[in-house]
Design an enzyme around this catalytic site. Structure first.
Site, PDB file in Angstrom:
ATOM      1  N   GLY A  50       0.775  -1.243   0.000  1.00  0.00           N
ATOM      2  CA  GLY A  50       0.000   0.000   0.000  1.00  0.00           C
ATOM      3  C   GLY A  50       0.804   1.289   0.000  1.00  0.00           C
ATOM      4  O   GLY A  50       0.320   2.325  -0.460  1.00  0.00           O
ATOM      5  N   GLU A 106       4.027   4.248   5.827  1.00  0.00           N
ATOM      6  CA  GLU A 106       2.803   3.443   5.780  1.00  0.00           C
ATOM      7  C   GLU A 106       1.715   4.199   5.015  1.00  0.00           C
ATOM      8  O   GLU A 106       1.725   5.439   4.951  1.00  0.00           O
ATOM      9  CB  GLU A 106       2.376   3.139   7.225  1.00  0.00           C
ATOM     10  CG  GLU A 106       1.112   2.348   7.409  1.00  0.00           C
ATOM     11  CD  GLU A 106       1.129   0.928   6.860  1.00  0.00           C
ATOM     12  OE1 GLU A 106       1.344   0.769   5.645  1.00  0.00           O
ATOM     13  OE2 GLU A 106       0.882  -0.016   7.638  1.00  0.00           O
ATOM     14  N   ASP A 110      -4.936   1.949  10.870  1.00  0.00           N
ATOM     15  CA  ASP A 110      -6.299   1.530  11.149  1.00  0.00           C
ATOM     16  C   ASP A 110      -6.354   1.073  12.620  1.00  0.00           C
ATOM     17  O   ASP A 110      -6.499   1.899  13.519  1.00  0.00           O
ATOM     18  CB  ASP A 110      -6.631   0.418  10.143  1.00  0.00           C
ATOM     19  CG  ASP A 110      -8.082  -0.007  10.151  1.00  0.00           C
ATOM     20  OD1 ASP A 110      -8.935   0.827   9.853  1.00  0.00           O
ATOM     21  OD2 ASP A 110      -8.352  -1.180  10.452  1.00  0.00           O
ATOM     22  N   LYS A 138      -6.854   6.678  10.528  1.00  0.00           N
ATOM     23  CA  LYS A 138      -8.244   6.565  11.003  1.00  0.00           C
ATOM     24  C   LYS A 138      -8.215   6.370  12.513  1.00  0.00           C
ATOM     25  O   LYS A 138      -8.288   5.225  12.994  1.00  0.00           O
ATOM     26  CB  LYS A 138      -8.918   5.342  10.364  1.00  0.00           C
ATOM     27  CG  LYS A 138      -9.184   5.432   8.881  1.00  0.00           C
ATOM     28  CD  LYS A 138     -10.137   4.295   8.477  1.00  0.00           C
ATOM     29  CE  LYS A 138      -9.647   3.531   7.293  1.00  0.00           C
ATOM     30  NZ  LYS A 138     -10.507   2.431   6.867  1.00  0.00           N
ATOM     31  N   PHE A 159     -13.837   3.006   4.302  1.00  0.00           N
ATOM     32  CA  PHE A 159     -12.823   2.263   3.561  1.00  0.00           C
ATOM     33  C   PHE A 159     -12.449   3.030   2.298  1.00  0.00           C
ATOM     34  O   PHE A 159     -13.308   3.368   1.483  1.00  0.00           O
ATOM     35  CB  PHE A 159     -13.312   0.865   3.209  1.00  0.00           C
ATOM     36  CG  PHE A 159     -12.188  -0.047   2.838  1.00  0.00           C
ATOM     37  CD1 PHE A 159     -11.423  -0.661   3.825  1.00  0.00           C
ATOM     38  CD2 PHE A 159     -11.867  -0.271   1.514  1.00  0.00           C
ATOM     39  CE1 PHE A 159     -10.359  -1.490   3.495  1.00  0.00           C
ATOM     40  CE2 PHE A 159     -10.805  -1.097   1.173  1.00  0.00           C
ATOM     41  CZ  PHE A 159     -10.054  -1.706   2.163  1.00  0.00           C
ATOM     42  N   VAL A 160     -11.165   3.319   2.146  1.00  0.00           N
ATOM     43  CA  VAL A 160     -10.700   4.135   1.022  1.00  0.00           C
ATOM     44  C   VAL A 160      -9.746   3.339   0.132  1.00  0.00           C
ATOM     45  O   VAL A 160      -9.092   2.397   0.593  1.00  0.00           O
ATOM     46  CB  VAL A 160     -10.000   5.423   1.515  1.00  0.00           C
ATOM     47  CG1 VAL A 160     -10.999   6.347   2.169  1.00  0.00           C
ATOM     48  CG2 VAL A 160      -8.862   5.103   2.476  1.00  0.00           C
ATOM     49  N   ASP A 166      -5.688  -0.503  -1.704  1.00  0.00           N
ATOM     50  CA  ASP A 166      -6.461  -1.438  -2.521  1.00  0.00           C
ATOM     51  C   ASP A 166      -7.728  -1.927  -1.827  1.00  0.00           C
ATOM     52  O   ASP A 166      -7.867  -1.829  -0.611  1.00  0.00           O
ATOM     53  CB  ASP A 166      -5.622  -2.673  -2.838  1.00  0.00           C
ATOM     54  CG  ASP A 166      -5.463  -3.582  -1.621  1.00  0.00           C
ATOM     55  OD1 ASP A 166      -5.008  -3.086  -0.586  1.00  0.00           O
ATOM     56  OD2 ASP A 166      -5.828  -4.771  -1.708  1.00  0.00           O
TER      57      ASP A 166
END
Ligand code: IMP
Ligand code: MG
Length: 187
Positions: A50, A106, A110, A138, A159-160, A166
């Site tokens: 990511g 990162e 989360d 978040k 959720f993005v 992804d």
């Protein structure tokens, strides 16, 4: 010209390309100022997969000389909900960790499990220092207490995808961060 069909799955754009650029340049300035004159070797440690888009832009925006490396960990399944344990799938091997200042890069924080585990792990491995930066955060989703040293932008509990992030390995190449249409989850 080929049509990027994945854009049809996006409900709305949360952070556009111009704002992403601003976030990166602003963070790079602060990171430059922090590490200036520290005297170690600065290693940007991207967490696969990511972080790759953010990391590519961040390393170009930094003035300081940096080295790069990657680790891969799994704390997540293929869907949108958090898993439990953190597994190291690709480890970091360096003989000069006592001379190395690690900056973990990162995409998003989360539960906080990935980064709190990695900071502890790399510190125990003997790194000279371990700091963290994340594009997105978040804070409402924390399961373990963790604060990154540099945060691009806090976002609500949604959720993005895009800019490296992804859903089931899709949407990473979108040049913005967007929220998926709910219909995509129920497919
Ligand atoms: P944590 O260990 O729960 O903090 O998990 C962080 C990882 O979960 C990130 O590196 C992402 O891969 C993934 N993740 C968390 N939220 C999202 C999201 O909204 N979109 C895509 N990936 C996410
Ligand atoms: Mg991920």
């Amino acid at each position: 010209m080929a049509h990027n069909s994945s854009t049809e799955d996006i409900e709305r754009i949360l952070i556009g390309p111009e704002r992403l650029h601003e976030i990166v340049v602003d963070m790079a300035e602060k990171i430059d100022a922090y590490y200036e004159n520290r005297g170690g070797r600065l290693l940007l440690l991207g967490i696969l997969k990511g972080s790759v888009v953010f990391m590519g832009d961040l390393m170009k925006a930094l003035s300081l000389p940096v080295e790069i490396d990657f680790m891969k960990v799994s704390s997540y399944g293929s869907g949108t909900s958090s898993g439990g344990a953190v597994n190291i799938l690709l480890d970091l091997y360096r003989r000069d960790l006592p001379q190395t200042d690690i900056l973990i890069v990162e995409d998003i924080i989360d539960s906080g499990r990935t980064l709190s585990y990695l900071v502890n792990y790399l510190t125990l491995k003997g790194a000279r220092s371990v700091r963290t930066c994340t594009l997105l955060d978040k804070p409402d989703r924390r399961e373990v207490p963790f604060n990154a040293d540099w945060v691009g932008q806090e976002i609500p509990n949604e959720f993005v995808v895009g800019y490296g992030l992804d859903y089931d390995e899709k949407y990473r190449a979108l040049p913005y961060v967007g929220i998926l249409k709910p219909s995509v989850y129920s497919k």
